[in-house]
Design a protein around this motif. Sequence first.
Motif, PDB file in Angstrom:
ATOM      1  N   THR A 178       5.399  16.868 -41.210  1.00  0.00           N
ATOM      2  CA  THR A 178       6.031  17.780 -40.255  1.00  0.00           C
ATOM      3  C   THR A 178       7.464  17.365 -39.964  1.00  0.00           C
ATOM      4  OG1 THR A 178       3.923  18.318 -39.210  1.00  0.00           O
ATOM      5  CG2 THR A 178       5.913  18.702 -37.905  1.00  0.00           C
ATOM      6  N   ARG A 234      12.776  27.236 -32.280  1.00  0.00           N
ATOM      7  CA  ARG A 234      11.481  27.905 -32.438  1.00  0.00           C
ATOM      8  C   ARG A 234      10.693  27.313 -33.609  1.00  0.00           C
ATOM      9  NH1 ARG A 234      10.695  32.915 -30.002  1.00  0.00           N
ATOM     10  NH2 ARG A 234       9.406  33.590 -31.759  1.00  0.00           N
ATOM     11  N   LEU A 235      11.372  27.025 -34.718  1.00  0.00           N
ATOM     12  CA  LEU A 235      10.698  26.419 -35.860  1.00  0.00           C
ATOM     13  C   LEU A 235      10.187  25.023 -35.531  1.00  0.00           C
ATOM     14  CD1 LEU A 235      13.018  27.553 -38.795  1.00  0.00           C
ATOM     15  CD2 LEU A 235      10.614  28.156 -38.499  1.00  0.00           C
ATOM     16  N   ARG A 237       9.285  23.872 -32.598  1.00  0.00           N
ATOM     17  CA  ARG A 237       8.104  24.006 -31.736  1.00  0.00           C
ATOM     18  C   ARG A 237       6.887  24.447 -32.536  1.00  0.00           C
ATOM     19  NH1 ARG A 237      10.796  27.113 -26.482  1.00  0.00           N
ATOM     20  NH2 ARG A 237      11.899  25.287 -25.647  1.00  0.00           N
ATOM     21  N   ARG A 238       7.115  25.362 -33.468  1.00  0.00           N
ATOM     22  CA  ARG A 238       6.007  25.871 -34.285  1.00  0.00           C
ATOM     23  C   ARG A 238       5.375  24.765 -35.112  1.00  0.00           C
ATOM     24  NH1 ARG A 238       6.977  29.894 -39.425  1.00  0.00           N
ATOM     25  NH2 ARG A 238       4.950  29.586 -40.419  1.00  0.00           N
ATOM     26  N   TYR A 239       6.199  23.974 -35.797  1.00  0.00           N
ATOM     27  CA  TYR A 239       5.657  22.925 -36.653  1.00  0.00           C
ATOM     28  C   TYR A 239       5.078  21.772 -35.844  1.00  0.00           C
ATOM     29  CZ  TYR A 239       7.346  25.058 -40.954  1.00  0.00           C
ATOM     30  OH  TYR A 239       7.532  25.906 -42.017  1.00  0.00           O
ATOM     31  N   ARG A 241       3.631  22.078 -32.887  1.00  0.00           N
ATOM     32  CA  ARG A 241       2.344  22.550 -32.376  1.00  0.00           C
ATOM     33  C   ARG A 241       1.285  22.485 -33.465  1.00  0.00           C
ATOM     34  NH1 ARG A 241       5.166  26.770 -29.564  1.00  0.00           N
ATOM     35  NH2 ARG A 241       4.692  28.163 -31.313  1.00  0.00           N
ATOM     36  N   ALA A 242       1.678  22.879 -34.685  1.00  0.00           N
ATOM     37  CA  ALA A 242       0.738  22.832 -35.807  1.00  0.00           C
ATOM     38  C   ALA A 242       0.280  21.403 -36.083  1.00  0.00           C
ATOM     39  CB  ALA A 242       1.381  23.429 -37.055  1.00  0.00           C
TER      40      ALA A 242
END
Length: 261
Positions: A178, A234-235, A237-239, A241-242
């Motif tokens: 990540t 945003r990217l 946070r997305r990665y 969270r994943a």
Amino acid sequence: MPLIHTLLVYTHILFGAVALVLFWLPVAAKKGSRLHRLVGRYYAWAMYAVALSALLSCLLVLIDPVGIRRPGLTLNAETAANVARGARMGGLFLLMLAVLTFASVRHGLLALRERQQPGVLRSTAHRGLLVALGVLGLVVTGIGLNFANVLLQIFGGISVVVSISMLRETRPQRLTATQRTIAHLGGLIGSGIGAHTAFFAFGGARFFADLLPGQWQTLAWVIAPAIGTVAIIRLNRRYRRAEQTAPVVGQHLGRSRPTSP
């Protein structure tokens, strides 16, 4: 020397136009696909050419500001001094942007190599490049404060923040998948921000002059950085969270799996 500077500027414009087109193909393509990797590589080469041509042309301006900006003219001492001061200020600002672009592309590419070559982001050369970016950012910010130039203050500050952020990504002994993805996307998207900023501020200057008169012209410089920064956040946070939810999902599936008799 003015002829060399002109050739560098045209080279910069040519590869900048190519990079603007190539930037969107890897964005639209499936991540990790052959198209994504191939076009991404071409985009990186184009951006290296953009950054290096800008760096060399800015160095020429810093060395001979009057000869580059007012070639063939005889100026009195006061006028020459004013021209030199303004040219060097602008040249230093654009030099910082060139280093910012080069460092962003390099950081994004090295993040991919980190999997096969752990520690490549921690090399002395790369860290030195990031430190140089931070120093240039501080100098440009200081000049902007001294002359009340908002543009220099904004981009000088951005360069300092980017330098610190990338240096933080060189600290871990081994990046997770990540972290590598975030560093890669941040670097390449950051370079794309630079390409689009140059287009809006220079290539689209005549168009925006009618829409954004006077001080509103500053918006042409900050539109792309603002949009790009939101996209990067945003990217990230997305990665992240994943990454945080993946172990939980795995543990849940492990508990729900029936045991063999």
